[in-house]
Design an enzyme around this catalytic site. Structure first.
Site, PDB file in Angstrom:
ATOM      1  N   LYS A  11      19.387  40.887  74.581  1.00  0.00           N
ATOM      2  CA  LYS A  11      18.430  40.443  73.560  1.00  0.00           C
ATOM      3  C   LYS A  11      16.971  40.741  73.961  1.00  0.00           C
ATOM      4  CE  LYS A  11      21.481  36.836  71.706  1.00  0.00           C
ATOM      5  NZ  LYS A  11      21.591  35.409  71.271  1.00  0.00           N
ATOM      6  N   TYR A  51      23.772  38.341  61.795  1.00  0.00           N
ATOM      7  CA  TYR A  51      23.878  36.890  61.968  1.00  0.00           C
ATOM      8  C   TYR A  51      24.125  36.169  60.637  1.00  0.00           C
ATOM      9  CZ  TYR A  51      22.678  36.814  66.941  1.00  0.00           C
ATOM     10  OH  TYR A  51      22.693  36.958  68.316  1.00  0.00           O
ATOM     11  N   PHE A  59      18.150  27.272  62.246  1.00  0.00           N
ATOM     12  CA  PHE A  59      17.480  28.206  63.154  1.00  0.00           C
ATOM     13  C   PHE A  59      17.594  29.661  62.715  1.00  0.00           C
ATOM     14  CE2 PHE A  59      21.759  27.321  64.905  1.00  0.00           C
ATOM     15  CZ  PHE A  59      22.293  28.610  64.959  1.00  0.00           C
ATOM     16  N   ARG A  87      32.441  36.324  77.566  1.00  0.00           N
ATOM     17  CA  ARG A  87      31.942  34.975  77.249  1.00  0.00           C
ATOM     18  C   ARG A  87      31.787  34.157  78.535  1.00  0.00           C
ATOM     19  NH1 ARG A  87      29.797  34.017  72.097  1.00  0.00           N
ATOM     20  NH2 ARG A  87      29.700  31.937  72.990  1.00  0.00           N
ATOM     21  N   THR A  93      25.885  28.787  75.300  1.00  0.00           N
ATOM     22  CA  THR A  93      24.773  29.163  74.411  1.00  0.00           C
ATOM     23  C   THR A  93      23.447  28.584  74.897  1.00  0.00           C
ATOM     24  OG1 THR A  93      26.344  29.137  72.566  1.00  0.00           O
ATOM     25  CG2 THR A  93      23.990  29.130  72.006  1.00  0.00           C
ATOM     26  N   ARG A 104      23.304  33.586  81.367  1.00  0.00           N
ATOM     27  CA  ARG A 104      22.376  32.692  80.678  1.00  0.00           C
ATOM     28  C   ARG A 104      21.774  31.648  81.618  1.00  0.00           C
ATOM     29  NH1 ARG A 104      25.834  32.252  75.022  1.00  0.00           N
ATOM     30  NH2 ARG A 104      24.630  33.774  73.834  1.00  0.00           N
ATOM     31  N   ASN A 114      18.332  33.552  74.634  1.00  0.00           N
ATOM     32  CA  ASN A 114      19.325  33.351  75.688  1.00  0.00           C
ATOM     33  C   ASN A 114      19.932  34.649  76.212  1.00  0.00           C
ATOM     34  OD1 ASN A 114      20.851  33.903  73.472  1.00  0.00           O
ATOM     35  ND2 ASN A 114      21.969  31.974  73.433  1.00  0.00           N
ATOM     36  N   HIS A 117      24.142  38.459  73.690  1.00  0.00           N
ATOM     37  CA  HIS A 117      25.151  38.120  72.669  1.00  0.00           C
ATOM     38  C   HIS A 117      26.492  38.654  73.145  1.00  0.00           C
ATOM     39  CE1 HIS A 117      27.375  37.957  68.887  1.00  0.00           C
ATOM     40  NE2 HIS A 117      27.819  39.168  69.207  1.00  0.00           N
ATOM     41  N   GLU A 128      31.863  43.836  64.706  1.00  0.00           N
ATOM     42  CA  GLU A 128      30.516  44.033  65.250  1.00  0.00           C
ATOM     43  C   GLU A 128      30.355  45.428  65.851  1.00  0.00           C
ATOM     44  OE1 GLU A 128      29.963  39.267  66.236  1.00  0.00           O
ATOM     45  OE2 GLU A 128      30.021  40.682  67.900  1.00  0.00           O
TER      46      GLU A 128
HETATM   47  P1  ADP Z   1      26.652  32.267  70.960  1.00  0.00           P
HETATM   48  O1  ADP Z   1      25.580  33.354  71.038  1.00  0.00           O
HETATM   49  O2  ADP Z   1      26.836  31.571  72.280  1.00  0.00           O
HETATM   50  O3  ADP Z   1      27.949  32.754  70.370  1.00  0.00           O
HETATM   51  P2  ADP Z   1      26.115  30.993  68.389  1.00  0.00           P
HETATM   52  O4  ADP Z   1      27.001  32.038  67.782  1.00  0.00           O
HETATM   53  O5  ADP Z   1      26.415  29.571  68.068  1.00  0.00           O
HETATM   54  O6  ADP Z   1      26.079  31.120  69.985  1.00  0.00           O
HETATM   55  O7  ADP Z   1      24.610  31.246  67.955  1.00  0.00           O
HETATM   56  C1  ADP Z   1      24.107  32.567  67.848  1.00  0.00           C
HETATM   57  C2  ADP Z   1      22.726  32.597  68.456  1.00  0.00           C
HETATM   58  O8  ADP Z   1      21.856  31.767  67.691  1.00  0.00           O
HETATM   59  C3  ADP Z   1      22.615  32.027  69.885  1.00  0.00           C
HETATM   60  O9  ADP Z   1      23.013  32.931  70.884  1.00  0.00           O
HETATM   61  C4  ADP Z   1      21.144  31.695  69.956  1.00  0.00           C
HETATM   62  O10 ADP Z   1      20.347  32.858  70.168  1.00  0.00           O
HETATM   63  C5  ADP Z   1      20.890  31.164  68.543  1.00  0.00           C
HETATM   64  N1  ADP Z   1      21.061  29.705  68.464  1.00  0.00           N
HETATM   65  C6  ADP Z   1      22.226  29.022  68.482  1.00  0.00           C
HETATM   66  N2  ADP Z   1      22.024  27.689  68.389  1.00  0.00           N
HETATM   67  C7  ADP Z   1      20.673  27.525  68.297  1.00  0.00           C
HETATM   68  C8  ADP Z   1      19.815  26.390  68.163  1.00  0.00           C
HETATM   69  N3  ADP Z   1      20.296  25.136  68.120  1.00  0.00           N
HETATM   70  N4  ADP Z   1      18.483  26.607  68.120  1.00  0.00           N
HETATM   71  C9  ADP Z   1      17.964  27.861  68.154  1.00  0.00           C
HETATM   72  N5  ADP Z   1      18.736  28.984  68.269  1.00  0.00           N
HETATM   73  C10 ADP Z   1      20.055  28.814  68.351  1.00  0.00           C
HETATM   74 MG    MG Z   2      28.335  33.453  68.467  1.00  0.00          MG
END
Ligand code: ADP
Ligand code: MG
Length: 140
Positions: A11, A51, A59, A87, A93, A104, A114, A117, A128
């Protein structure tokens, strides 16, 4: 155990800090092979579509702004149980919850910024990968 592919993004927070090589080393150390990789500035349209599953979340707009704030590195990773392996090495996350030694935990700036992805299932990995790579760009 099956050879599998997953989709990964380094990212903008990580490319800004020049961490691509360090993150790639973490991926390779757990047996993931980078079988396709390209650096790209995502457009608004691409980030929103990627997304879209989070479109209703509070968010979402911030996330799209963050993901278009600088270049990303798009990757296809291959290995045994690649989705789960990635993962695990990514970590949770929220970096505050991420296990020691994960990407992370060591590199993420916040729950949003973070660093990486990773696809959450083989089905989503296929979707994807196909969104960002042509088959002829992926070489095992
Ligand atoms: P992951 O990337 O671990 O699969 P998610 O799919 O739930 O997590 O979320 C996608 C992305 O959205 C996260 O990697 C992060 O960049 C962002 N994100 C998730 N939850 C939050 C939150 N509560 N506040 C701000 N950004 C968030
Ligand atoms: Mg995800």
């Amino acid at each position: 155990m099956a050879l599998e592919r997953t989709f990964s993004i380094i990212k903008p927070d990580a490319t800004r800090r020049n961490l691509t090589g360090q993150i790639n080393a973490r991926l390779e150390a757990v047996g993931l092979r980078i079988v396709a990789q390209k650096r790209k500035q995502l457009t608004q349209t691409e980030a929103k579509a990627f997304y879209a599953v989070h479109a209703a979340r509070p968010f979402y707009n911030d996330l799209v702004a963050f993901m278009t704030s600088g270049p990303v590195v798009l990757q296809v990773l291959e290995g045994e149980n690649a989705v789960l392996a990635n993962r695990e090495v990514m970590g949770a996350t929220n970096p505050a919850d991420a296990a020691e030694g994960t990407i992370r935990k060591d590199f993420a700036e916040s729950i949003e910024a973070n660093s990486v992805h990773g696809s959450d299932s083989p089905e989503n990995a296929a979707i994807e990968i196909a969104y960002f790579f042509a088959g002829c760009e992926i070489t095992s």
